[in-house]
Enzyme design. Sequence first.
Site, PDB file in Angstrom:
ATOM      1  N   THR A 124     -27.106   1.339  27.386  1.00 41.00           N
ATOM      2  CA  THR A 124     -26.005   0.509  26.893  1.00 41.00           C
ATOM      3  C   THR A 124     -26.334  -0.130  25.555  1.00 41.00           C
ATOM      4  O   THR A 124     -27.516  -0.396  25.263  1.00 41.00           O
ATOM      5  CB  THR A 124     -25.712  -0.605  27.930  1.00 41.00           C
ATOM      6  OG1 THR A 124     -24.905  -1.609  27.317  1.00 41.00           O
ATOM      7  CG2 THR A 124     -26.983  -1.281  28.419  1.00 41.00           C
ATOM      8  N   TYR A 151     -28.986  -8.009  32.540  1.00 40.51           N
ATOM      9  CA  TYR A 151     -28.419  -6.653  32.582  1.00 40.51           C
ATOM     10  C   TYR A 151     -29.033  -5.796  31.475  1.00 40.51           C
ATOM     11  O   TYR A 151     -29.544  -4.694  31.735  1.00 40.51           O
ATOM     12  CB  TYR A 151     -26.890  -6.716  32.443  1.00 40.51           C
ATOM     13  CG  TYR A 151     -26.262  -5.362  32.187  1.00 40.51           C
ATOM     14  CD1 TYR A 151     -26.323  -4.351  33.148  1.00 40.51           C
ATOM     15  CD2 TYR A 151     -25.613  -5.079  30.984  1.00 40.51           C
ATOM     16  CE1 TYR A 151     -25.760  -3.102  32.906  1.00 40.51           C
ATOM     17  CE2 TYR A 151     -25.048  -3.840  30.740  1.00 40.51           C
ATOM     18  CZ  TYR A 151     -25.124  -2.847  31.698  1.00 40.51           C
ATOM     19  OH  TYR A 151     -24.573  -1.613  31.455  1.00 40.51           O
TER      20      TYR A 151
HETATM   21  N1  LIG Z   1     -18.427   0.740  31.579  1.00 41.83           N
HETATM   22  C1  LIG Z   1     -19.032   0.516  30.411  1.00 41.83           C
HETATM   23  O1  LIG Z   1     -18.365   0.108  29.425  1.00 41.83           O
HETATM   24  C2  LIG Z   1     -20.506   0.785  30.264  1.00 41.83           C
HETATM   25  C3  LIG Z   1     -21.112   0.497  29.023  1.00 41.83           C
HETATM   26  C4  LIG Z   1     -22.464   0.764  28.869  1.00 41.83           C
HETATM   27  C5  LIG Z   1     -23.198   1.305  29.909  1.00 41.83           C
HETATM   28  N2  LIG Z   1     -22.616   1.551  31.107  1.00 41.83           N
HETATM   29  C6  LIG Z   1     -23.430   2.139  32.202  1.00 41.83           C
HETATM   30  O2  LIG Z   1     -22.751   3.248  32.720  1.00 41.83           O
HETATM   31  C7  LIG Z   1     -23.056   3.402  34.113  1.00 41.83           C
HETATM   32  C8  LIG Z   1     -21.766   3.597  34.897  1.00 41.83           C
HETATM   33  O3  LIG Z   1     -20.921   2.472  34.686  1.00 41.83           O
HETATM   34  P1  LIG Z   1     -19.417   2.433  35.214  1.00 41.83           P
HETATM   35  O4  LIG Z   1     -18.614   1.661  34.224  1.00 41.83           O
HETATM   36  O5  LIG Z   1     -18.984   3.775  35.609  1.00 41.83           O
HETATM   37  O6  LIG Z   1     -19.598   1.496  36.501  1.00 41.83           O
HETATM   38  P2  LIG Z   1     -19.092   1.696  38.009  1.00 41.83           P
HETATM   39  O7  LIG Z   1     -19.400   0.411  38.701  1.00 41.83           O
HETATM   40  O8  LIG Z   1     -17.690   2.179  38.019  1.00 41.83           O
HETATM   41  O9  LIG Z   1     -20.045   2.852  38.519  1.00 41.83           O
HETATM   42  C9  LIG Z   1     -21.317   2.638  39.097  1.00 41.83           C
HETATM   43  C10 LIG Z   1     -21.376   3.473  40.375  1.00 41.83           C
HETATM   44  O10 LIG Z   1     -22.696   3.382  40.932  1.00 41.83           O
HETATM   45  C11 LIG Z   1     -22.586   3.106  42.331  1.00 41.83           C
HETATM   46  N3  LIG Z   1     -23.813   2.396  42.687  1.00 41.83           N
HETATM   47  C12 LIG Z   1     -24.245   1.197  42.204  1.00 41.83           C
HETATM   48  N4  LIG Z   1     -25.417   0.866  42.763  1.00 41.83           N
HETATM   49  C13 LIG Z   1     -25.755   1.881  43.623  1.00 41.83           C
HETATM   50  C14 LIG Z   1     -26.846   2.112  44.502  1.00 41.83           C
HETATM   51  N5  LIG Z   1     -27.834   1.227  44.612  1.00 41.83           N
HETATM   52  N6  LIG Z   1     -26.859   3.253  45.233  1.00 41.83           N
HETATM   53  C15 LIG Z   1     -25.850   4.146  45.126  1.00 41.83           C
HETATM   54  N7  LIG Z   1     -24.789   3.984  44.322  1.00 41.83           N
HETATM   55  C16 LIG Z   1     -24.739   2.852  43.570  1.00 41.83           C
HETATM   56  C17 LIG Z   1     -21.308   2.319  42.473  1.00 41.83           C
HETATM   57  O11 LIG Z   1     -20.747   2.361  43.776  1.00 41.83           O
HETATM   58  C18 LIG Z   1     -20.404   2.972  41.435  1.00 41.83           C
HETATM   59  O12 LIG Z   1     -19.693   4.078  41.987  1.00 41.83           O
HETATM   60  C19 LIG Z   1     -23.875   2.174  34.500  1.00 41.83           C
HETATM   61  O13 LIG Z   1     -25.230   2.551  34.566  1.00 41.83           O
HETATM   62  C20 LIG Z   1     -23.628   1.199  33.368  1.00 41.83           C
HETATM   63  O14 LIG Z   1     -24.723   0.330  33.179  1.00 41.83           O
HETATM   64  C21 LIG Z   1     -21.281   1.299  31.306  1.00 41.83           C
END
Ligand SMILES: NC(=O)c1ccc[n+]([C@@H]2O[C@H](COP(=O)([O-])OP(=O)(O)OC[C@H]3O[C@@H](n4cnc5c(N)ncnc54)[C@H](O)[C@@H]3O)[C@@H](O)[C@H]2O)c1
Length: 333
Positions: A124, A151
């Site tokens: 990120t 985070y």
């Molecule tokens: N959304 C953004 O703008 C953004 C920006 C930068 C980085 N990210 C990174 O992208 C990735 C995905 O983000 P997202 O927006 O899709 O979030 P999200 O919450 O929609 O997806 C995360 C998924 O991981 C699953 N999960 C979490 N912990 C878990 C565990 N211990 N065991 C099994 N499953 C687990 C959740 O149920 C969910 O389906 C993350 O790693 C986040 O840090 C997201």
Amino acid sequence: MQKILITGGAGYIGSHVTKELLKRGDYKITVVDNLSTGFEETIGRLKKYYGDFEFRKFDLSDWKQTHDLVAEGFDAIIHFAAALVVPESVENPLKYYLNNTANTANLIQAAVQNGVGKFIFSSTAAVYGEPASIPQTGIAEDAPTAPINPYGHSKLMSEQVLKDAAKAHEGFKYVALRYFNVAGADMGGKIGQSTKNATHLIKVAAQTALGKRDRMYIFGDDYPTADGTCIRDYIHVDDLSLAHLEALDYLEDHQSDIFNVGYGRGYSVSEVVQTMKEISGQDFEVVVTDRRAGDPAALIADSSRLRQKTSWRPQYDDLALICKSALEWEKKL
Ligand SMILES: NC(=O)c1ccc[n+]([C@@H]2O[C@H](COP(=O)([O-])OP(=O)(O)OC[C@H]3O[C@@H](n4cnc5c(N)ncnc54)[C@H](O)[C@@H]3O)[C@@H](O)[C@H]2O)c1
């Protein structure tokens, strides 16, 4: 046919990447997700509209189950599963260090022990913290990393684990993708961002345009930007997803690397709100309130490394189109 393990594939970004892999068709996919913030319905929609794959519901804190799964043999792991709410990470840092860093280290160990050669990691822009200044060309991968919340630290620590593991274990390579502001929904209209209580600006604006919220807030209009509101680099989730396929290809014949993923230009919060008003035809209420702690004035990616080293060419670099796809998905929820 490559075997790919996707963690967090029931979530927002993971589901869109799973979709792109299914569309390409060359992969045998297993998704693992504990459905903490992801949705079983998303898994169903992916299978219905884009193709079949295996889904396992468990929590990556179950290290034994994780090792057993990885031992089934995979060519690559794409690791999305994480917790990602910044204020929550300040209140409950251990949740973040355990879920994001410890579980990731365990997953990396399972990969190394079982000969998984490629690991794609969701990092990120939060690893950069609050840059003192950002060059016109945007923030580059070699800019200082200085997260300002647990985070961001939990993600940067995972990057360090990857770096050290790749150095020590020949045959284990990774790409860390540092996402900027991800927004929008599947251009095919079948999946989108269903996150509960989302704080992402474009989703919130779409919800307000549809009357799901009475009003929305702008946090500070006295930043040193043209209109006083913060500037961010919004990237369409389908373009972001394609960067993961590029990263997989890249590791076929390159060493580990880190890439920013953004468009390299920014829009202010006011511009985003105005765009959502225009495309929705709704003049919803917007309240300007105090700044939030830890919001840098501007955060724009220098994504030239990704463009130069891979054949990633974004297709949806258009704010109105991003807002429209988010709005269309929001109507379906
Ligand atoms: N959304 C953004 O703008 C953004 C920006 C930068 C980085 N990210 C990174 O992208 C990735 C995905 O983000 P997202 O927006 O899709 O979030 P999200 O919450 O929609 O997806 C995360 C998924 O991981 C699953 N999960 C979490 N912990 C878990 C565990 N211990 N065991 C099994 N499953 C687990 C959740 O149920 C969910 O389906 C993350 O790693 C986040 O840090 C997201």
